[in-house]
Design a protein around this motif. Structure first.
Motif, mmCIF file in Angstrom:
data_model
loop_
_atom_site.group_PDB
_atom_site.id
_atom_site.type_symbol
_atom_site.label_atom_id
_atom_site.label_comp_id
_atom_site.label_asym_id
_atom_site.label_seq_id
_atom_site.Cartn_x
_atom_site.Cartn_y
_atom_site.Cartn_z
ATOM 1 N N ALA A 244 0.820 -1.218 0.000
ATOM 2 C CA ALA A 244 0.000 0.000 0.000
ATOM 3 C C ALA A 244 0.849 1.262 0.000
ATOM 4 O O ALA A 244 0.466 2.280 -0.591
ATOM 5 N N SER A 245 2.037 1.225 0.635
ATOM 6 C CA SER A 245 2.898 2.413 0.704
ATOM 7 C C SER A 245 3.472 2.807 -0.654
ATOM 8 O O SER A 245 3.977 3.918 -0.829
ATOM 9 N N LEU A 246 3.412 1.895 -1.620
ATOM 10 C CA LEU A 246 3.938 2.185 -2.956
ATOM 11 C C LEU A 246 2.817 2.419 -3.960
ATOM 12 O O LEU A 246 3.053 2.418 -5.167
ATOM 13 N N ARG A 247 1.609 2.589 -3.457
ATOM 14 C CA ARG A 247 0.476 2.859 -4.346
ATOM 15 C C ARG A 247 -0.110 4.220 -4.010
ATOM 16 O O ARG A 247 -1.067 4.327 -3.240
ATOM 17 N N ARG A 248 0.494 5.266 -4.594
ATOM 18 C CA ARG A 248 0.047 6.623 -4.279
ATOM 19 C C ARG A 248 -0.514 7.352 -5.501
ATOM 20 O O ARG A 248 -1.608 7.899 -5.463
ATOM 21 N N SER A 249 0.239 7.385 -6.595
ATOM 22 C CA SER A 249 -0.242 8.095 -7.786
ATOM 23 C C SER A 249 0.424 7.544 -9.045
ATOM 24 O O SER A 249 1.453 6.860 -8.971
ATOM 25 N N LEU A 250 -0.178 7.842 -10.180
ATOM 26 C CA LEU A 250 0.367 7.463 -11.489
ATOM 27 C C LEU A 250 0.184 8.643 -12.431
ATOM 28 O O LEU A 250 -0.911 9.195 -12.539
ATOM 29 N N THR A 251 1.262 9.041 -13.091
ATOM 30 C CA THR A 251 1.195 10.099 -14.107
ATOM 31 C C THR A 251 1.362 9.466 -15.470
ATOM 32 O O THR A 251 2.331 8.741 -15.713
ATOM 33 N N TRP A 252 0.412 9.731 -16.365
ATOM 34 C CA TRP A 252 0.381 9.084 -17.689
ATOM 35 C C TRP A 252 0.374 10.161 -18.765
ATOM 36 O O TRP A 252 0.039 11.325 -18.515
ATOM 37 N N ASP A 253 0.743 9.736 -19.972
ATOM 38 C CA ASP A 253 0.651 10.632 -21.123
ATOM 39 C C ASP A 253 -0.825 10.789 -21.496
ATOM 40 O O ASP A 253 -1.702 10.320 -20.782
ATOM 41 N N ARG A 254 -1.095 11.425 -22.649
ATOM 42 C CA ARG A 254 -2.482 11.656 -23.052
ATOM 43 C C ARG A 254 -3.065 10.515 -23.882
ATOM 44 O O ARG A 254 -4.096 10.678 -24.532
ATOM 45 N N GLY A 255 -2.413 9.352 -23.882
ATOM 46 C CA GLY A 255 -2.893 8.239 -24.687
ATOM 47 C C GLY A 255 -4.235 7.713 -24.224
ATOM 48 O O GLY A 255 -4.508 7.614 -23.016
ATOM 49 N N LEU A 256 -5.087 7.353 -25.180
ATOM 50 C CA LEU A 256 -6.423 6.857 -24.856
ATOM 51 C C LEU A 256 -6.406 5.475 -24.220
ATOM 52 O O LEU A 256 -7.458 4.968 -23.812
ATOM 53 N N GLU A 257 -5.216 4.846 -24.136
ATOM 54 C CA GLU A 257 -5.151 3.553 -23.469
ATOM 55 C C GLU A 257 -5.491 3.666 -21.980
ATOM 56 O O GLU A 257 -5.791 2.675 -21.325
ATOM 57 N N MET A 258 -5.458 4.899 -21.442
ATOM 58 C CA MET A 258 -5.850 5.098 -20.045
ATOM 59 C C MET A 258 -7.179 5.845 -19.934
ATOM 60 O O MET A 258 -7.450 6.521 -18.942
ATOM 61 N N ALA A 259 -8.001 5.719 -20.963
ATOM 62 C CA ALA A 259 -9.298 6.395 -20.943
ATOM 63 C C ALA A 259 -10.157 5.898 -19.769
ATOM 64 O O ALA A 259 -10.955 6.647 -19.217
ATOM 65 N N LYS A 260 -9.982 4.636 -19.385
ATOM 66 C CA LYS A 260 -10.743 4.087 -18.253
ATOM 67 C C LYS A 260 -9.950 4.231 -16.955
ATOM 68 O O LYS A 260 -9.865 3.306 -16.134
ATOM 69 N N HIS A 261 -9.384 5.413 -16.762
ATOM 70 C CA HIS A 261 -8.550 5.651 -15.579
ATOM 71 C C HIS A 261 -9.364 5.564 -14.287
ATOM 72 O O HIS A 261 -8.830 5.222 -13.236
ATOM 73 N N LYS A 262 -10.645 5.880 -14.359
ATOM 74 C CA LYS A 262 -11.471 5.799 -13.154
ATOM 75 C C LYS A 262 -11.591 4.363 -12.654
ATOM 76 O O LYS A 262 -11.562 4.107 -11.447
ATOM 77 N N THR A 263 -11.707 3.424 -13.597
ATOM 78 C CA THR A 263 -11.765 2.007 -13.220
ATOM 79 C C THR A 263 -10.481 1.596 -12.518
ATOM 80 O O THR A 263 -10.499 0.866 -11.523
ATOM 81 N N PHE A 264 -9.364 2.068 -13.047
ATOM 82 C CA PHE A 264 -8.053 1.775 -12.449
ATOM 83 C C PHE A 264 -7.959 2.343 -11.030
ATOM 84 O O PHE A 264 -7.500 1.667 -10.104
#
Length: 386
Positions: free
Chosen positions: A287-307
């Motif tokens: 859990a201590s290593l799960r804080r944030s993720l910064t991604w490019d503008r690629g649509l492969e992360m369009a479902k970021h809310k699910t993640f």
């Protein structure tokens, strides 16, 4: 990053890049065709706002290289200016000015004179909006009200139907926005366009289904907490897809504090497949290593809310055309090219293969870590926070 000699692009290659861009090919597709990083292709295109520059042509009245060579031969043979001019069917004054302009009879050289004439033929040109301050201010004010260039052009035509000097086409507005060398409209006004693109895209890109689209409810990188910026706390990651031939990809995650790398096998770049693979991998972290993720503008992360729901990890997105905002990941992707050269089919690598590569990379000392390894830095950080 992979070191090597930089090879420039020829005139023919640049012309082919513009042809491909006009046909709607993406930056990555064009880059693969020329074995170049997509950022290099973007740098070339962005200088002209994604709009192909006009092909320069010599005036029919200008002297050609062949004519200049005839002048040079005439000078060497001792012919007079009038004799040379008669042979070229040119006015004697034309030949006389040509020789004088390029140093006189003693130093005249055809190729040097031709190169100099070609360069000096370039003339700075003030474009329509740059010449008309009142019209420029009106266009800028309407853009700030989020009017589209087409709406502005149509409104001007109706509002000033008897004054043609107060009209401008929507294409001219787009060109003034995207080609900053025109010096008419400020670059910041691009943010008021619906697409917010920094360069012009081909209409065929939409037809081919290559439009980048919008990521719904994307949280901008500008909203990241300060603790992410200073790298003091572990658990903040940067991510992207590393591309190979045959539309194959690997997801790469790099921890900002330690530069620790995780490679994730993905079956495709479809958002559902990428999010599922990333979720499965990230949930294995403490859990201590799960804080944030910064991604490019690629649509492969369009479902970021699910993640985010599945991992409790907030996702932040870079600004458009700003991959440097996740520079740690970009640099790591460059290091990974040592293991996965360009045009490599990445679909043949298993997750076990990727884990081995990541382990090697994480056990290599890094100059930015004072030659400590990412694995040891992360281990020490986790131990101190547990």
């Amino acid at each position: 990053m992979r070191q090597g000699r930089r090879h420039g692009l020829s005139v023919e290659q640049k012309a082919d890049i513009w042809r491909r861009w006009k046909l709607g090919e993406s930056l990555h597709e064009i880059g693969r065709a020329f074995d170049k990083d997509h950022g290099s292709i973007q740098f070339l295109l962005s200088k002209y706002g994604g709009i192909a520059p006009a092909i320069r042509r010599r005036s029919d009245r200008a002297l050609t290289l062949a004519e200049r060579e005839e002048i040079s031969r005439g000078i060497v043979s001792g012919s007079s200016v009038r004799e040379i001019a008669r042979g070229l069917r040119r006015a004697a004054s034309t030949v006389s000015r040509e020789v004088t302009r390029h140093g006189g009879r003693t130093v005249y050289r055809a190729s040097e004179a031709d190169d100099r004439a070609w360069k000096s033929a370039l003339r700075p040109k003030l474009y329509w909006l740059a010449r008309h301050r009142r019209l420029r201010l009106i266009v800028a004010s309407k853009l700030m009200e989020n009017w589209s260039p087409e709406q502005i052009s149509g409104w001007l035509k109706r509002r000033y139907h008897r004054n043609e000097s107060m009209r401008v086409s929507h294409e001219t507005i787009y060109r003034s926005l995207f080609i900053q060398a025109r010096g008419a409209l400020k670059k910041e006004l691009v943010q008021h366009l619906r697409s917010r693109r920094q360069i012009r895209r081909s209409i065929h890109a939409k037809a081919a289904g290559q439009s980048r689209g919008q990521i719904v409810d994307a949280i901008s990188i500008s909203e990241r907490p300060a603790e992410i910026e200073d790298r003091a706390i572990p658990g903040h990651w940067e991510g992207d897809l590393l591309s190979g031939s045959g539309n194959s990809h690997i997801a790469t995650l790099v921890e900002r504090h330690s530069r620790f790398t995780i490679l994730v096998k993905v079956p495709s770049k479809e958002t559902a497949a990428v999010v599922e693979a990333l979720t499965r991998q990230v949930r294995r972290l403490p859990a201590s290593l799960r804080r944030s993720l910064t991604w490019d503008r690629g649509l492969e992360m369009a479902k970021h809310k699910t993640f985010t729901v599945a991992t409790k990890v907030d996702v932040y997105f870079c600004d458009p055309q700003s991959p440097w905002q996740r520079g740690t990941n970009e640099n790591t992707n460059g290091l990974l090219r040592q293991y996965f050269p360009r045009k490599t089919d990445l679909s043949g690598y298993s997750q076990a293969d990727l884990d081995k590569v990541a382990k090697q990379l994480n056990q290599r000392p890094r100059k930015t870590l004072d030659f400590e390894t990412p694995a040891s830095r992360l281990h020490a950080s986790v131990a101190s926070t547990s």
